[in-house]
Write a protein that holds these residues in place. Sequence first.
Motif, PDB file in Angstrom:
ATOM      1  N   LEU B   3      48.146  39.193  32.515  1.00  0.00           N
ATOM      2  CA  LEU B   3      47.761  39.776  33.484  1.00  0.00           C
ATOM      3  C   LEU B   3      46.704  39.809  34.458  1.00  0.00           C
ATOM      4  O   LEU B   3      45.581  38.817  33.474  1.00  0.00           O
ATOM      5  N   ASP B   4      46.263  39.112  35.837  1.00  0.00           N
ATOM      6  CA  ASP B   4      44.781  39.498  36.072  1.00  0.00           C
ATOM      7  C   ASP B   4      44.608  40.257  36.251  1.00  0.00           C
ATOM      8  O   ASP B   4      43.516  40.392  35.717  1.00  0.00           O
ATOM      9  N   HIS B   5      44.704  41.130  36.834  1.00  0.00           N
ATOM     10  CA  HIS B   5      44.645  42.656  37.625  1.00  0.00           C
ATOM     11  C   HIS B   5      45.787  43.802  37.368  1.00  0.00           C
ATOM     12  O   HIS B   5      46.837  43.452  38.168  1.00  0.00           O
ATOM     13  N   LEU B   6      45.194  44.816  37.322  1.00  0.00           N
ATOM     14  CA  LEU B   6      45.814  45.977  37.610  1.00  0.00           C
ATOM     15  C   LEU B   6      44.922  47.025  38.963  1.00  0.00           C
ATOM     16  O   LEU B   6      43.908  47.013  38.682  1.00  0.00           O
ATOM     17  N   ALA B   7      45.622  47.643  40.534  1.00  0.00           N
ATOM     18  CA  ALA B   7      44.677  47.709  41.523  1.00  0.00           C
ATOM     19  C   ALA B   7      45.203  48.809  41.532  1.00  0.00           C
ATOM     20  O   ALA B   7      46.604  49.448  41.540  1.00  0.00           O
ATOM     21  N   VAL B  79      50.543  44.727  40.331  1.00  0.00           N
ATOM     22  CA  VAL B  79      49.663  44.329  39.631  1.00  0.00           C
ATOM     23  C   VAL B  79      50.348  42.715  39.687  1.00  0.00           C
ATOM     24  O   VAL B  79      51.053  42.339  40.770  1.00  0.00           O
ATOM     25  N   CYS B  80      49.106  42.247  39.414  1.00  0.00           N
ATOM     26  CA  CYS B  80      48.301  40.850  39.903  1.00  0.00           C
ATOM     27  C   CYS B  80      48.520  39.972  38.488  1.00  0.00           C
ATOM     28  O   CYS B  80      47.914  40.363  37.354  1.00  0.00           O
ATOM     29  N   LEU B  81      49.681  39.524  38.679  1.00  0.00           N
ATOM     30  CA  LEU B  81      50.191  37.853  37.357  1.00  0.00           C
ATOM     31  C   LEU B  81      49.376  36.577  38.101  1.00  0.00           C
ATOM     32  O   LEU B  81      49.959  35.731  39.307  1.00  0.00           O
ATOM     33  N   ARG B 108      42.180  33.679  50.176  1.00  0.00           N
ATOM     34  CA  ARG B 108      40.926  33.993  50.904  1.00  0.00           C
ATOM     35  C   ARG B 108      39.709  33.888  51.444  1.00  0.00           C
ATOM     36  O   ARG B 108      39.742  32.233  51.081  1.00  0.00           O
ATOM     37  N   GLU B 109      38.568  34.127  51.419  1.00  0.00           N
ATOM     38  CA  GLU B 109      37.580  33.281  52.337  1.00  0.00           C
ATOM     39  C   GLU B 109      36.767  32.611  51.479  1.00  0.00           C
ATOM     40  O   GLU B 109      36.284  31.480  51.375  1.00  0.00           O
ATOM     41  N   ASP B 110      37.363  33.411  50.031  1.00  0.00           N
ATOM     42  CA  ASP B 110      36.427  32.847  48.341  1.00  0.00           C
ATOM     43  C   ASP B 110      37.693  31.019  48.372  1.00  0.00           C
ATOM     44  O   ASP B 110      37.161  30.351  47.271  1.00  0.00           O
ATOM     45  N   GLY B 111      38.477  30.982  48.639  1.00  0.00           N
ATOM     46  CA  GLY B 111      39.442  29.688  48.036  1.00  0.00           C
ATOM     47  C   GLY B 111      40.721  30.075  47.746  1.00  0.00           C
ATOM     48  O   GLY B 111      41.596  29.190  47.283  1.00  0.00           O
ATOM     49  N   THR B 112      40.153  31.544  46.785  1.00  0.00           N
ATOM     50  CA  THR B 112      41.689  31.969  46.114  1.00  0.00           C
ATOM     51  C   THR B 112      42.500  31.900  46.898  1.00  0.00           C
ATOM     52  O   THR B 112      42.218  32.469  48.027  1.00  0.00           O
ATOM     53  N   ARG B 113      43.931  31.816  46.206  1.00  0.00           N
ATOM     54  CA  ARG B 113      45.209  32.026  47.254  1.00  0.00           C
ATOM     55  C   ARG B 113      46.383  33.242  45.984  1.00  0.00           C
ATOM     56  O   ARG B 113      46.275  32.778  44.433  1.00  0.00           O
ATOM     57  N   TYR B 114      46.798  33.431  47.027  1.00  0.00           N
ATOM     58  CA  TYR B 114      47.860  34.378  47.077  1.00  0.00           C
ATOM     59  C   TYR B 114      48.963  34.401  47.674  1.00  0.00           C
ATOM     60  O   TYR B 114      49.535  34.165  48.402  1.00  0.00           O
ATOM     61  N   ALA B 115      50.025  35.490  46.443  1.00  0.00           N
ATOM     62  CA  ALA B 115      50.996  36.047  47.582  1.00  0.00           C
ATOM     63  C   ALA B 115      52.243  37.201  46.761  1.00  0.00           C
ATOM     64  O   ALA B 115      51.298  37.030  45.759  1.00  0.00           O
ATOM     65  N   PHE B 116      52.478  37.975  47.881  1.00  0.00           N
ATOM     66  CA  PHE B 116      52.763  39.166  47.501  1.00  0.00           C
ATOM     67  C   PHE B 116      54.388  39.327  47.480  1.00  0.00           C
ATOM     68  O   PHE B 116      55.129  38.140  48.159  1.00  0.00           O
ATOM     69  N   GLU B 128      51.942  40.985  42.978  1.00  0.00           N
ATOM     70  CA  GLU B 128      51.021  39.643  43.087  1.00  0.00           C
ATOM     71  C   GLU B 128      51.015  39.132  42.267  1.00  0.00           C
ATOM     72  O   GLU B 128      51.099  38.867  41.076  1.00  0.00           O
ATOM     73  N   LEU B 129      50.782  37.019  42.901  1.00  0.00           N
ATOM     74  CA  LEU B 129      51.336  36.050  42.372  1.00  0.00           C
ATOM     75  C   LEU B 129      49.168  35.241  42.705  1.00  0.00           C
ATOM     76  O   LEU B 129      49.579  35.939  44.042  1.00  0.00           O
ATOM     77  N   TYR B 130      49.246  34.934  41.871  1.00  0.00           N
ATOM     78  CA  TYR B 130      47.663  34.116  42.475  1.00  0.00           C
ATOM     79  C   TYR B 130      47.588  33.182  41.179  1.00  0.00           C
ATOM     80  O   TYR B 130      47.775  33.061  39.929  1.00  0.00           O
TER      81      TYR B 130
END
Lengths: 134, 134
Positions: B3-7, B79-81, B108-116, B128-130
Amino acid sequence: MQLDHLAIAVADLDAALTFYRDALGLELEGIEAVEQEGVRVAFLPLGDGESRIELVQPTREDTGIVKWMAKHGPGMHHVCLSVPNLESALARLAAHGCELINPQPVTREDGTRYAFIHPRSTFGVLVELYEKPE
Amino acid sequence: MQLDHLAIAVADLDAALTFYRDALGLELEGIEAVEQEGVRVAFLPLGDGESRIELVQPTREDTGIVKWMAKHGPGMHHVCLSVPNLESALARLAAHGCELINPQPVTREDGTRYAFIHPRSTFGVLVELYEKPE
């Protein structure tokens, strides 16, 4: 305070596993029928195994989760956080005026104890607090 | 997979903190305005700090989260994993016929990458996967 589990309500556990286990790739640790609560639960550990996703399928028509799904459809049902001391957590919440579904801890057949906080006090999220047994 | 985060979507971050920080007792690590996405986000770590609750307040009317809240009210938004390899996770999901909101990772602007992943494929949960940066 740690995430214990995320509970996702589904109508068909086996269908939901085709996503969470097969497509997403989570490990299925086991499936348990909880007669007392009228549900079947699939346990899918996250990370180091301290937290998990629980897929919850109602097995009786008279359960709260059936009513919830009739209104919301399948989806995120509640978030469970483990706390070191349930009584002191509940006292702190009550002192802040939070609405507790279980003002006193409820004890499961296996001896573990939990209490739910009403979504009216949590900005829309059903939150369960859980004290891990020693 | 962790789990990365719960939004959790809320209309008023400061009001929501009276529950999550003051009554529940989570630590507030910080608040960040994300102009690109039109939100203010409060970060509240869980457990060992690898996971967290994120309270998300929209700051513009044209954001997806405003539309979502108009329909659902405040509550669990996604939910982000975190996954070790985002491309291989997306390829596996696509091979299983899952509907991806972002078939290719978004940076993202900070270089991190995600997909929903669309809730139609996940039994009602916006996932969300991160991929954590190296």
